[in-house]
Design a protein around this motif. Structure first.
Motif, PDB file in Angstrom:
ATOM      1  N   SER A   1       8.398 103.515 -30.069  1.00 56.25           N
ATOM      2  CA  SER A   1       9.317 104.586 -30.462  1.00 56.25           C
ATOM      3  C   SER A   1       9.452 104.651 -31.978  1.00 56.25           C
ATOM      4  O   SER A   1       9.491 103.626 -32.670  1.00 56.25           O
ATOM      5  CB  SER A   1      10.672 104.419 -29.799  1.00 56.25           C
ATOM      6  N   VAL A   2       9.495 105.878 -32.462  1.00 59.39           N
ATOM      7  CA  VAL A   2       9.455 106.116 -33.901  1.00 59.39           C
ATOM      8  C   VAL A   2      10.113 107.466 -34.197  1.00 59.39           C
ATOM      9  O   VAL A   2      10.098 108.358 -33.353  1.00 59.39           O
ATOM     10  CB  VAL A   2       7.972 106.031 -34.370  1.00 59.39           C
ATOM     11  N   ASP A   3      10.756 107.566 -35.380  1.00 58.60           N
ATOM     12  CA  ASP A   3      11.391 108.836 -35.743  1.00 58.60           C
ATOM     13  C   ASP A   3      10.351 109.892 -36.086  1.00 58.60           C
ATOM     14  O   ASP A   3       9.345 109.589 -36.731  1.00 58.60           O
ATOM     15  CB  ASP A   3      12.288 108.652 -36.980  1.00 58.60           C
ATOM     16  N   ALA A   4      10.649 111.119 -35.694  1.00 56.11           N
ATOM     17  CA  ALA A   4       9.687 112.209 -35.884  1.00 56.11           C
ATOM     18  C   ALA A   4       9.266 112.389 -37.342  1.00 56.11           C
ATOM     19  O   ALA A   4       8.096 112.627 -37.631  1.00 56.11           O
ATOM     20  CB  ALA A   4      10.264 113.509 -35.342  1.00 56.11           C
ATOM     21  N   ASP A   5      10.214 112.210 -38.278  1.00 59.85           N
ATOM     22  CA  ASP A   5       9.871 112.509 -39.675  1.00 59.85           C
ATOM     23  C   ASP A   5       8.890 111.508 -40.296  1.00 59.85           C
ATOM     24  O   ASP A   5       8.176 111.849 -41.228  1.00 59.85           O
ATOM     25  CB  ASP A   5      11.123 112.680 -40.562  1.00 59.85           C
ATOM     26  N   VAL A   6       8.833 110.277 -39.783  1.00 58.36           N
ATOM     27  CA  VAL A   6       7.851 109.342 -40.367  1.00 58.36           C
ATOM     28  C   VAL A   6       6.450 109.600 -39.810  1.00 58.36           C
ATOM     29  O   VAL A   6       5.458 109.195 -40.412  1.00 58.36           O
ATOM     30  CB  VAL A   6       8.205 107.840 -40.183  1.00 58.36           C
ATOM     31  N   LEU A   7       6.373 110.264 -38.665  1.00 56.21           N
ATOM     32  CA  LEU A   7       5.063 110.448 -38.029  1.00 56.21           C
ATOM     33  C   LEU A   7       4.122 111.265 -38.894  1.00 56.21           C
ATOM     34  O   LEU A   7       2.956 110.901 -39.069  1.00 56.21           O
ATOM     35  CB  LEU A   7       5.215 111.117 -36.665  1.00 56.21           C
ATOM     36  N   ALA A   8       4.638 112.360 -39.441  1.00 54.64           N
ATOM     37  CA  ALA A   8       3.789 113.247 -40.245  1.00 54.64           C
ATOM     38  C   ALA A   8       3.198 112.463 -41.416  1.00 54.64           C
ATOM     39  O   ALA A   8       2.018 112.602 -41.736  1.00 54.64           O
ATOM     40  CB  ALA A   8       4.611 114.426 -40.744  1.00 54.64           C
ATOM     41  N   HIS A   9       4.019 111.592 -42.003  1.00 56.92           N
ATOM     42  CA  HIS A   9       3.594 110.785 -43.138  1.00 56.92           C
ATOM     43  C   HIS A   9       2.506 109.788 -42.729  1.00 56.92           C
ATOM     44  O   HIS A   9       1.518 109.599 -43.435  1.00 56.92           O
ATOM     45  CB  HIS A   9       4.815 110.049 -43.674  1.00 56.92           C
ATOM     46  N   ARG A  10       2.679 109.185 -41.567  1.00 56.65           N
ATOM     47  CA  ARG A  10       1.679 108.228 -41.085  1.00 56.65           C
ATOM     48  C   ARG A  10       0.360 108.926 -40.748  1.00 56.65           C
ATOM     49  O   ARG A  10      -0.719 108.451 -41.103  1.00 56.65           O
ATOM     50  CB  ARG A  10       2.182 107.527 -39.826  1.00 56.65           C
ATOM     51  N   ILE A  11       0.485 110.067 -40.063  1.00 50.48           N
ATOM     52  CA  ILE A  11      -0.740 110.759 -39.644  1.00 50.48           C
ATOM     53  C   ILE A  11      -1.469 111.310 -40.861  1.00 50.48           C
ATOM     54  O   ILE A  11      -2.694 111.227 -40.956  1.00 50.48           O
ATOM     55  CB  ILE A  11      -0.412 111.889 -38.640  1.00 50.48           C
ATOM     56  N   GLY A  12      -0.679 111.839 -41.814  1.00 53.06           N
ATOM     57  CA  GLY A  12      -1.275 112.430 -43.012  1.00 53.06           C
ATOM     58  C   GLY A  12      -2.120 111.445 -43.807  1.00 53.06           C
ATOM     59  O   GLY A  12      -3.098 111.833 -44.431  1.00 53.06           O
ATOM     60  N   GLY A  13      -1.767 110.155 -43.767  1.00 46.95           N
ATOM     61  CA  GLY A  13      -2.473 109.179 -44.591  1.00 46.95           C
ATOM     62  C   GLY A  13      -3.531 108.375 -43.852  1.00 46.95           C
ATOM     63  O   GLY A  13      -4.133 107.476 -44.413  1.00 46.95           O
ATOM     64  N   ARG A  14      -3.749 108.692 -42.586  1.00 47.21           N
ATOM     65  CA  ARG A  14      -4.640 107.780 -41.848  1.00 47.21           C
ATOM     66  C   ARG A  14      -6.103 108.172 -41.943  1.00 47.21           C
ATOM     67  O   ARG A  14      -6.449 109.344 -42.068  1.00 47.21           O
ATOM     68  CB  ARG A  14      -4.205 107.647 -40.387  1.00 47.21           C
ATOM     69  N   TYR A  15      -6.964 107.181 -41.899  1.00 50.91           N
ATOM     70  CA  TYR A  15      -8.410 107.398 -41.855  1.00 50.91           C
ATOM     71  C   TYR A  15      -9.036 106.188 -41.198  1.00 50.91           C
ATOM     72  O   TYR A  15      -8.348 105.187 -40.939  1.00 50.91           O
ATOM     73  CB  TYR A  15      -8.968 107.652 -43.258  1.00 50.91           C
ATOM     74  N   SER A  16     -10.310 106.275 -40.902  1.00 51.29           N
ATOM     75  CA  SER A  16     -10.941 105.130 -40.258  1.00 51.29           C
ATOM     76  C   SER A  16     -12.353 104.932 -40.776  1.00 51.29           C
ATOM     77  O   SER A  16     -12.934 105.820 -41.410  1.00 51.29           O
ATOM     78  CB  SER A  16     -10.942 105.319 -38.737  1.00 51.29           C
ATOM     79  N   CYS A  17     -12.889 103.747 -40.515  1.00 51.61           N
ATOM     80  CA  CYS A  17     -14.250 103.434 -40.913  1.00 51.61           C
ATOM     81  C   CYS A  17     -15.204 104.283 -40.086  1.00 51.61           C
ATOM     82  O   CYS A  17     -15.102 104.320 -38.861  1.00 51.61           O
ATOM     83  CB  CYS A  17     -14.513 101.951 -40.677  1.00 51.61           C
ATOM     84  N   ALA A  18     -16.121 104.968 -40.745  1.00 50.04           N
ATOM     85  CA  ALA A  18     -17.047 105.854 -40.032  1.00 50.04           C
ATOM     86  C   ALA A  18     -18.033 105.052 -39.189  1.00 50.04           C
ATOM     87  O   ALA A  18     -18.606 105.569 -38.236  1.00 50.04           O
ATOM     88  CB  ALA A  18     -17.797 106.735 -41.030  1.00 50.04           C
ATOM     89  N   LYS A  19     -18.205 103.777 -39.524  1.00 51.99           N
ATOM     90  CA  LYS A  19     -19.200 102.971 -38.826  1.00 51.99           C
ATOM     91  C   LYS A  19     -18.604 102.187 -37.654  1.00 51.99           C
ATOM     92  O   LYS A  19     -19.098 102.263 -36.540  1.00 51.99           O
ATOM     93  CB  LYS A  19     -19.861 102.008 -39.830  1.00 51.99           C
ATOM     94  N   CYS A  20     -17.498 101.435 -37.884  1.00 54.04           N
ATOM     95  CA  CYS A  20     -16.967 100.568 -36.817  1.00 54.04           C
ATOM     96  C   CYS A  20     -15.658 101.080 -36.238  1.00 54.04           C
ATOM     97  O   CYS A  20     -15.154 100.529 -35.271  1.00 54.04           O
ATOM     98  CB  CYS A  20     -16.804  99.137 -37.308  1.00 54.04           C
ATOM     99  N   GLY A  21     -15.063 102.109 -36.835  1.00 57.60           N
ATOM    100  CA  GLY A  21     -13.854 102.699 -36.260  1.00 57.60           C
ATOM    101  C   GLY A  21     -12.556 102.015 -36.663  1.00 57.60           C
ATOM    102  O   GLY A  21     -11.483 102.448 -36.240  1.00 57.60           O
ATOM    103  N   ALA A  22     -12.618 100.956 -37.455  1.00 58.66           N
ATOM    104  CA  ALA A  22     -11.381 100.267 -37.865  1.00 58.66           C
ATOM    105  C   ALA A  22     -10.440 101.257 -38.562  1.00 58.66           C
ATOM    106  O   ALA A  22     -10.879 102.083 -39.354  1.00 58.66           O
ATOM    107  CB  ALA A  22     -11.712  99.107 -38.796  1.00 58.66           C
ATOM    108  N   GLY A  23      -9.144 101.170 -38.238  1.00 59.79           N
ATOM    109  CA  GLY A  23      -8.186 102.130 -38.767  1.00 59.79           C
ATOM    110  C   GLY A  23      -7.559 101.685 -40.080  1.00 59.79           C
ATOM    111  O   GLY A  23      -7.289 100.500 -40.279  1.00 59.79           O
ATOM    112  N   TYR A  24      -7.311 102.653 -40.968  1.00 62.20           N
ATOM    113  CA  TYR A  24      -6.681 102.369 -42.260  1.00 62.20           C
ATOM    114  C   TYR A  24      -5.648 103.442 -42.581  1.00 62.20           C
ATOM    115  O   TYR A  24      -5.576 104.477 -41.913  1.00 62.20           O
ATOM    116  CB  TYR A  24      -7.740 102.347 -43.386  1.00 62.20           C
TER     117      TYR A  24
END
Ligand code: ADP
Ligand code: ZN
Length: 216
Positions: free
Chosen positions: A114-137
């Motif tokens: 569970s998480v507040d709606a307003d932090v979600l946009a911030h988390r999603i906006g900054g996420r990316y992953s390794c194109a080769k192994c899929g590790a999340g950053y």
């Protein structure tokens, strides 16, 4: 151990699933990735799924269940699995319970993040992953040890999901509230629901989840 991680996009399901895989030798089953792999395999099911996806329609529950059923029968799932991104509706939850019980299996825990709606946009906006192994950053919360180098495989290529744009994030959060949030009472009534405070740091959330799975 058979787990479901439930929570809105950005809650940290993928991040914690990667941690659970490492610690408990479970297999993370992301249904989006499974669909892509099924299509790539060129199997009968793959051809069927390809046609549906290319027509722009949603893949029917019955096919999703068949795909999961085939996947969890493979030997690497012997220790168990973590479902991330499935079920999304009560109908899918019912179909999943039915399929598992036909195999004599049962979910151990359904973990709500569970998480507040307003932090979600911030988390999603900054996420990316390794194109080769899929590790999340994340640009802010989970940077690689060395700038521009994947911690796990050393790749220098990273990618961002096309649906992580602000316009689509809003629609995905609304879909979660409407379709997936009703799953919480479904699993609560069955005594399977555990909740973690997903507003905490990645390490603290991992610890909370460890306490839940330690109980067995
Ligand atoms: P989900 O799979 O639920 O959509 P992710 O695991 O991809 O969510 O997490 C979304 C983003 O937020 C990722 O970039 C991740 O690094 C970051 N993140 C995940 N958990 C936390 C946390 N507890 N605190 C801060 N950032 C987090
Ligand atoms: Zn990598």
């Amino acid at each position: 151990m058979k787990l479901i991680l439930l929570g809105p996009p950005g809650a940290g399901k993928g991040t914690q699933a990667q941690e659970l895989e490492r610690r408990h030798h479970l297999i993370q089953l992301s249904t989006g990735d499974m669909l892509r792999a099924t299509i790539a395999s060129g199997s009968e099911l793959g051809k069927e799924v390809k046609g549906i996806v290319e027509s722009g329609a949603l893949v029917p529950d019955e096919i999703m269940i068949r795909m999961i059923s085939e996947r969890i029968a493979q030997p690497d799932c012997n220790n168990g699995f973590i479902l991330d991104g499935f079920p999304r509706t009560t109908a899918q939850a019912e179909a999943l319970d039915k399929m598992l019980s036909e195999k004599g299996l049962k979910l151990d825990h359904v973990i709500e993040m569970s998480v507040d709606a307003d932090v979600l946009a911030h988390r999603i906006g900054g996420r990316y992953s390794c194109a080769k192994c899929g590790a999340g950053y994340h640009d802010e919360f989970q940077k690689p040890g060395v700038d521009g180098l994947c911690d796990h495989c050393g790749s220098q290529e990273f990618s961002r999901r096309a649906d992580d744009k602000p316009e689509t994030v809003k629609a995905r959060l609304e879909a979660y509230e409407k379709q997936t949030a009703p799953l919480l009472p479904y699993y609560r009534e069955r005594g399977q629901l555990r909740s973690v405070d997903a507003m905490a740091s990645i390490e603290d959330v991992t610890q909370e989840i460890e306490r839940i799975v330690a109980v067995g």
